[in-house]
Motif scaffolding. Structure first.
Motif, PDB file in Angstrom:
ATOM      1  N   VAL A  41      -1.130 -14.261   9.581  1.00 21.73           N
ATOM      2  CA  VAL A  41      -2.545 -14.558   9.762  1.00 21.73           C
ATOM      3  C   VAL A  41      -2.743 -16.045   9.477  1.00 21.73           C
ATOM      4  CG1 VAL A  41      -4.860 -14.069   8.929  1.00 21.73           C
ATOM      5  CG2 VAL A  41      -3.187 -12.228   9.110  1.00 21.73           C
ATOM      6  N   LEU A  42      -3.447 -16.705  10.344  1.00 19.18           N
ATOM      7  CA  LEU A  42      -3.681 -18.135  10.197  1.00 19.18           C
ATOM      8  C   LEU A  42      -4.826 -18.364   9.222  1.00 19.18           C
ATOM      9  CD1 LEU A  42      -2.872 -20.951  11.074  1.00 19.18           C
ATOM     10  CD2 LEU A  42      -4.440 -20.739  12.992  1.00 19.18           C
ATOM     11  N   THR A  43      -4.506 -18.913   8.071  1.00 13.46           N
ATOM     12  CA  THR A  43      -5.507 -19.234   7.055  1.00 13.46           C
ATOM     13  C   THR A  43      -5.270 -20.657   6.573  1.00 13.46           C
ATOM     14  OG1 THR A  43      -4.159 -18.505   5.183  1.00 13.46           O
ATOM     15  CG2 THR A  43      -5.558 -16.835   6.227  1.00 13.46           C
ATOM     16  N   ALA A  44      -6.272 -21.202   5.914  1.00 12.74           N
ATOM     17  CA  ALA A  44      -6.141 -22.547   5.351  1.00 12.74           C
ATOM     18  C   ALA A  44      -5.034 -22.577   4.303  1.00 12.74           C
ATOM     19  CB  ALA A  44      -7.470 -22.991   4.750  1.00 12.74           C
ATOM     20  N   GLN A  45      -4.860 -21.488   3.574  1.00 16.39           N
ATOM     21  CA  GLN A  45      -3.809 -21.427   2.562  1.00 16.39           C
ATOM     22  C   GLN A  45      -2.429 -21.447   3.206  1.00 16.39           C
ATOM     23  OE1 GLN A  45      -6.544 -19.415   2.578  1.00 16.39           O
ATOM     24  NE2 GLN A  45      -7.573 -20.376   0.858  1.00 16.39           N
ATOM     25  N   VAL A  46      -2.269 -20.820   4.364  1.00 13.35           N
ATOM     26  CA  VAL A  46      -0.990 -20.830   5.081  1.00 13.35           C
ATOM     27  C   VAL A  46      -0.663 -22.252   5.540  1.00 13.35           C
ATOM     28  CG1 VAL A  46       0.146 -20.080   7.222  1.00 13.35           C
ATOM     29  CG2 VAL A  46      -1.085 -18.422   5.822  1.00 13.35           C
ATOM     30  N   VAL A  51       3.497 -29.657   7.583  1.00 12.81           N
ATOM     31  CA  VAL A  51       3.576 -30.864   8.404  1.00 12.81           C
ATOM     32  C   VAL A  51       3.976 -30.434   9.813  1.00 12.81           C
ATOM     33  CG1 VAL A  51       4.672 -33.114   8.703  1.00 12.81           C
ATOM     34  CG2 VAL A  51       4.300 -32.211   6.400  1.00 12.81           C
ATOM     35  N   TRP A  52       3.279 -30.967  10.810  1.00 15.61           N
ATOM     36  CA  TRP A  52       3.466 -30.576  12.201  1.00 15.61           C
ATOM     37  C   TRP A  52       3.651 -31.802  13.079  1.00 15.61           C
ATOM     38  CZ3 TRP A  52       3.276 -25.270  13.045  1.00 15.61           C
ATOM     39  CH2 TRP A  52       2.796 -24.509  11.967  1.00 15.61           C
ATOM     40  N   SER A  53       4.452 -31.659  14.122  1.00 16.19           N
ATOM     41  CA  SER A  53       4.680 -32.739  15.086  1.00 16.19           C
ATOM     42  C   SER A  53       4.256 -32.257  16.470  1.00 16.19           C
ATOM     43  CB  SER A  53       6.164 -33.113  15.104  1.00 16.19           C
ATOM     44  OG  SER A  53       6.407 -34.114  16.058  1.00 16.19           O
ATOM     45  N   ALA A  54       3.506 -33.088  17.175  1.00 20.27           N
ATOM     46  CA  ALA A  54       3.011 -32.715  18.505  1.00 20.27           C
ATOM     47  C   ALA A  54       4.138 -32.808  19.528  1.00 20.27           C
ATOM     48  CB  ALA A  54       1.855 -33.617  18.916  1.00 20.27           C
ATOM     49  N   GLY A  55       4.392 -31.695  20.198  1.00 18.79           N
ATOM     50  CA  GLY A  55       5.394 -31.677  21.267  1.00 18.79           C
ATOM     51  C   GLY A  55       4.754 -31.863  22.629  1.00 18.79           C
ATOM     52  N   THR A  75      -6.291 -27.331   1.660  1.00 21.29           N
ATOM     53  CA  THR A  75      -6.844 -26.272   2.498  1.00 21.29           C
ATOM     54  C   THR A  75      -7.918 -26.775   3.459  1.00 21.29           C
ATOM     55  OG1 THR A  75      -8.399 -25.681   0.758  1.00 21.29           O
ATOM     56  CG2 THR A  75      -6.328 -24.431   0.858  1.00 21.29           C
ATOM     57  N   ASP A  76      -8.527 -27.932   3.131  1.00 22.89           N
ATOM     58  CA  ASP A  76      -9.588 -28.455   3.998  1.00 22.89           C
ATOM     59  C   ASP A  76      -9.437 -29.945   4.297  1.00 22.89           C
ATOM     60  OD1 ASP A  76     -10.158 -29.436   1.495  1.00 22.89           O
ATOM     61  OD2 ASP A  76     -12.288 -28.934   1.550  1.00 22.89           O
ATOM     62  N   ARG A  77      -8.265 -30.508   4.036  1.00 25.24           N
ATOM     63  CA  ARG A  77      -8.020 -31.942   4.267  1.00 25.24           C
ATOM     64  C   ARG A  77      -6.775 -32.121   5.126  1.00 25.24           C
ATOM     65  NH1 ARG A  77     -11.768 -35.225   3.859  1.00 25.24           N
ATOM     66  NH2 ARG A  77     -10.339 -36.916   3.473  1.00 25.24           N
ATOM     67  N   VAL A  78      -6.884 -33.008   6.106  1.00 26.47           N
ATOM     68  CA  VAL A  78      -5.748 -33.320   6.971  1.00 26.47           C
ATOM     69  C   VAL A  78      -5.486 -34.815   6.949  1.00 26.47           C
ATOM     70  CG1 VAL A  78      -6.041 -31.338   8.516  1.00 26.47           C
ATOM     71  CG2 VAL A  78      -7.236 -33.482   9.018  1.00 26.47           C
ATOM     72  N   ALA A  79      -4.295 -35.171   7.332  1.00 25.50           N
ATOM     73  CA  ALA A  79      -3.893 -36.567   7.493  1.00 25.50           C
ATOM     74  C   ALA A  79      -2.818 -36.566   8.560  1.00 25.50           C
ATOM     75  CB  ALA A  79      -3.364 -37.139   6.176  1.00 25.50           C
ATOM     76  N   GLU A  94     -11.597 -20.949   9.850  1.00 20.78           N
ATOM     77  CA  GLU A  94     -12.156 -19.631   9.546  1.00 20.78           C
ATOM     78  C   GLU A  94     -11.696 -18.684  10.630  1.00 20.78           C
ATOM     79  OE1 GLU A  94     -16.304 -20.536   9.573  1.00 20.78           O
ATOM     80  OE2 GLU A  94     -16.306 -21.182   7.487  1.00 20.78           O
ATOM     81  N   GLN A  95     -10.897 -17.675  10.254  1.00 18.22           N
ATOM     82  CA  GLN A  95     -10.269 -16.739  11.184  1.00 18.22           C
ATOM     83  C   GLN A  95      -9.502 -17.558  12.218  1.00 18.22           C
ATOM     84  OE1 GLN A  95     -13.563 -14.254  12.277  1.00 18.22           O
ATOM     85  NE2 GLN A  95     -13.217 -12.923  10.538  1.00 18.22           N
TER      86      GLN A  95
END
Length: 155
Positions: A41-46, A51-55, A75-79, A94-95
């Motif tokens: 399930v995709l959650t902010a905690q997951v 770290v992700w790289s765009a393909g 859980t709510d911050r990206v960089a 959310e969901q």
């Protein structure tokens, strides 16, 4: 010794044949049968700490060496990086709904063309309204479900 060979040889032969035995076939699963392990399930905690790289961005493969990256700092911050400029900002998940808040980016003088990969990546983040997790891939989607970015997990 003859008595030992009479017992040992058939025993050794039985062990070799048993090792070659094929297990009984198991019933095949059908497409309608749910898999034992469902997708996470995709959650902010997951996502926190990932770290992700765009393909792929808007259906086009990302340029090698300048792959945009997205990090979930919390859980709510990206960089991350658009390939040249770094950015920070907020994200609300959310969901299956995902929205990025205003992103603050550096203003480096990059050797990129307007409308290039970095611009498309930042535009895709702005248009993201949904997300889908499939194994090690995170798909960012627009409101209609059209894929905008395919990200591969790096950690």
């Amino acid at each position: 010794m003859k008595h030992f060979l009479k017992i040992a040889m058939p025993l050794a032969l039985a062990m070799v044949l048993a090792a070659c035995a094929v297990p009984a076939p198991q019933p095949e699963s059908t497409a309608s049968t749910p898999k034992a392990s469902a997708a996470p399930v995709l959650t902010a905690q997951v996502l926190a700490g990932s770290v992700w790289s765009a393909g792929f961005i808007d259906g086009v493969g990302a340029a090698r060496g300048n792959w945009p990256q997205l990090r979930w700092v919390g859980t709510d911050r990206v960089a991350g990086s658009g390939g040249c400029n770094n950015f920070v900002g907020s994200a609300v998940l959310e969901q299956d709904s995902l929205r990025f808040g205003s992103l603050a980016a550096t203003g480096k003088l990059c050797m990129t063309e307007p409308g290039g990969q970095e611009d498309k990546f930042f535009m895709a983040l702005e248009l993201t309204r949904k997300a889908r997790l499939e194994g090690t891939q995170l798909w960012l989607l627009d409101a209609s479900g059209k894929p905008l970015v395919k990200l591969e997990r790096l950690n």
